[in-house]
Scaffold this active site. Structure first.
Site, PDB file in Angstrom:
ATOM      1  N   LYS A   1       3.036  11.489   6.279  1.00 57.82           N
ATOM      2  CA  LYS A   1       1.964  11.455   8.595  1.00 57.82           C
ATOM      3  C   LYS A   1       1.832  12.189   9.293  1.00 57.82           C
ATOM      4  O   LYS A   1       2.459  13.233   9.315  1.00 57.82           O
ATOM      5  CB  LYS A   1       2.103   9.848   8.643  1.00 57.82           C
ATOM      6  CG  LYS A   1       1.149   9.492   7.188  1.00 57.82           C
ATOM      7  CD  LYS A   1       1.128   7.702   8.030  1.00 57.82           C
ATOM      8  CE  LYS A   1       0.244   6.883   6.132  1.00 57.82           C
ATOM      9  NZ  LYS A   1      -1.440   7.842   6.110  1.00 57.82           N
TER      10      LYS A   1
ATOM     11  N   PHE B   1       0.494  -1.154  -0.254  1.00 64.53           N
ATOM     12  CA  PHE B   1       0.065  -0.114  -0.128  1.00 64.53           C
ATOM     13  C   PHE B   1       1.385   1.010  -0.130  1.00 64.53           C
ATOM     14  O   PHE B   1       1.701   1.780   0.855  1.00 64.53           O
ATOM     15  CB  PHE B   1      -1.009  -0.060   1.211  1.00 64.53           C
ATOM     16  CG  PHE B   1      -2.377   1.588   1.025  1.00 64.53           C
ATOM     17  CD1 PHE B   1      -3.057   1.409   0.872  1.00 64.53           C
ATOM     18  CD2 PHE B   1      -1.398   2.314   1.884  1.00 64.53           C
ATOM     19  CE1 PHE B   1      -4.055   1.795   0.079  1.00 64.53           C
ATOM     20  CE2 PHE B   1      -2.650   3.646   1.765  1.00 64.53           C
ATOM     21  CZ  PHE B   1      -3.778   3.222   0.996  1.00 64.53           C
TER      22      PHE B   1
ATOM     23  N   ASP C   1       9.661   3.186   1.633  1.00 59.47           N
ATOM     24  CA  ASP C   1       8.513   3.915   2.283  1.00 59.47           C
ATOM     25  C   ASP C   1       7.766   4.025   3.447  1.00 59.47           C
ATOM     26  O   ASP C   1       7.576   3.042   4.142  1.00 59.47           O
ATOM     27  CB  ASP C   1       7.561   3.421   1.545  1.00 59.47           C
ATOM     28  CG  ASP C   1       5.742   4.664   1.848  1.00 59.47           C
ATOM     29  OD1 ASP C   1       5.360   5.194   2.460  1.00 59.47           O
ATOM     30  OD2 ASP C   1       4.769   4.135   1.022  1.00 59.47           O
TER      31      ASP C   1
END
Length: 404
Positions: A256, A142, A227
């Site tokens: 984030k 993801f 990531d």
């Protein structure tokens, strides 16, 4: 749900695209690890906005930095310099050991930027024939929801009816170094991978995997792109999850928690070779690197270190993980976690994880299901031992119930 809550939910349903299925709570306020709904009920946040609120809700020092900068200057575009960008570059590079920084807004933008950059590096530095660059990714990944990214997803819900997709990606199993070795060709420019697959259910690779991955990428002149949008900035009990195996990525993606939940901020961190290929006009973002974002990110990084949140994530994560493993419930298939990135996978016959999340809501805990049978648990990194124990009591009571 009360009438007012039903009204909020109904209004969302009437005007909003139905691309989310939220838990039935309407939140109105947050502080630290706690959030309150419109009725005044308090909940322990065990999602942290998918790790974006790692520093806790409405952290006062980040808030102060945001308000101060908002009074001074919010946006210039990159057509001009601003007095926050250079300081952001300097501080994020010092914190992470990076050489070059590309500021963006969302995590998906950071991923897309990295894909463009490693392809450009492949053509201009490695010498891959034009249009032939390959990037290797993992099944159940993801990395975001843009068209380019969902093209190499293996989740049917993410891909269905959004094609055609861009070529240039190979998909291999996660945690399988031999599969990576077999997939690399002279045209391979990068291996893009999450250190821990969060959306897939907090899937942790076997020990030594990333050590071998690093060796393979180095031997074949392939850029290792990690990531760390969810795992980075303390979530796993280290600044970066790569540190658990003592490796360094060629390209690291942050997002984030980089803004502590106040503002969308992301960054591509790299060595000189990859980002050094970009020239004026070849890539950019109107909001990327804006002074408000930079001031917020600087404060978010500062409190993360000064207030010991990374060490706290390691300590409280171990306490939480051990407490979850002590729960004796027939519903539990497996407990996984590293730092404060945890998951409870249920046996399929126990029923959907969402039912357990709804039961936890009634006990004052907000958690989120993923992949039908897994409950993700990721509280802010400021959580205390008492709060971990409080959560464990309620999780134990809930997980020993039969909600099938």
């Amino acid at each position: 749900m009360s009438a007012s809550v039903i009204d909020f939910v109904a209004t969302e349903a009437r005007f909003g695209a139905h691309n989310y299925e939220p838990i039935g709570v309407v939140l109105a306020r947050g502080e630290g690890v706690w959030v309150w709904d419109t009725e005044g009920n308090r909940y322990l946040d065990c999602l942290s906005a998918y790790s974006a609120v790692s520093q806790g809700h409405c952290h006062p020092k980040i808030l102060a930095a945001m308000v101060e900068q908002a009074h001074r200057l919010t946006l210039t575009s990159r057509a001009f310099h601003n007095d926050q960008l250079a300081l952001f570059y300097e501080e994020v590079a010092a914190l992470t050991g990076s050489h070059k920084v590309l500021p963006m807004n969302s995590g998906a933008e950071a991923v897309e930027s990295a894909i463009k950059s490693v392809r450009k590096w492949g053509y201009e530095v490695k010498g891959v024939p034009d249009g032939q660059a390959e990037i290797i990714v993992c099944a159940n990944n993801f990395h975001g929801r843009t068209l380019g990214i969902v093209g190499f997803s293996t989740d049917p819900e993410t891909r269905a009816h959004f094609g055609p997709f861009a070529p240039g990606f190979k998909i291999i199993p996660f945690g399988d170094a031999a599969a990576l070795r077999d997939a690399i060709t002279p045209n391979t420019v990068a291996f893009l991978v999450e250190p821990i697959q969060g959306e897939a259910g907090v899937i942790i690779p076997p020990p030594g995997y990333f050590t071998e991955v690093r060796e393979l990428c180095t031997a074949n002149n392939v850029m290792l792109v990690l990531d760390e949008i969810q795992t980075g900035l303390g979530r796993t009990g280290k600044l970066l999850a790569e540190q658990h195996e003592g490796i360094e990525a060629d390209v690291t993606l942050l997002g984030k928690a980089l803004s502590g939940g106040f503002y969308p901020v992301s960054a591509v961190l790299s060595n000189n070779e990859v980002l050094g290929t970009l020239r004026p006009g070849q890539h950019g973002s109107t909001f990327g690197g804006n002074p408000l974002a930079c001031a917020v990110a600087r404060a978010a990084m500062r409190v993360l270190v000064e207030e010991g949140m990374i060490d706290n994530a390691a300590r409280q994560g171990a306490r939480f993980l051990n407490g979850l493993k002590d729960i004796r419930a027939n519903t539990i298939r497996e407990i996984r976690g590293r730092g404060l990135m945890l998951a409870v996978e249920l046996h399929p016959e126990a029923g959907r994880a969402r039912r357990y999340c709804e039961a936890l809501q009634a006990k004052g805990i907000l958690a989120k299901d993923t992949h039908e049978h897994t409950i993700r648990i990721a509280p802010p990194l400021v959580i205390t031992s008492d709060q971990v124990d409080w959560a464990l009591e309620r999780l134990a009571t809930t997980l020993t119930q039969d909600l099938s």
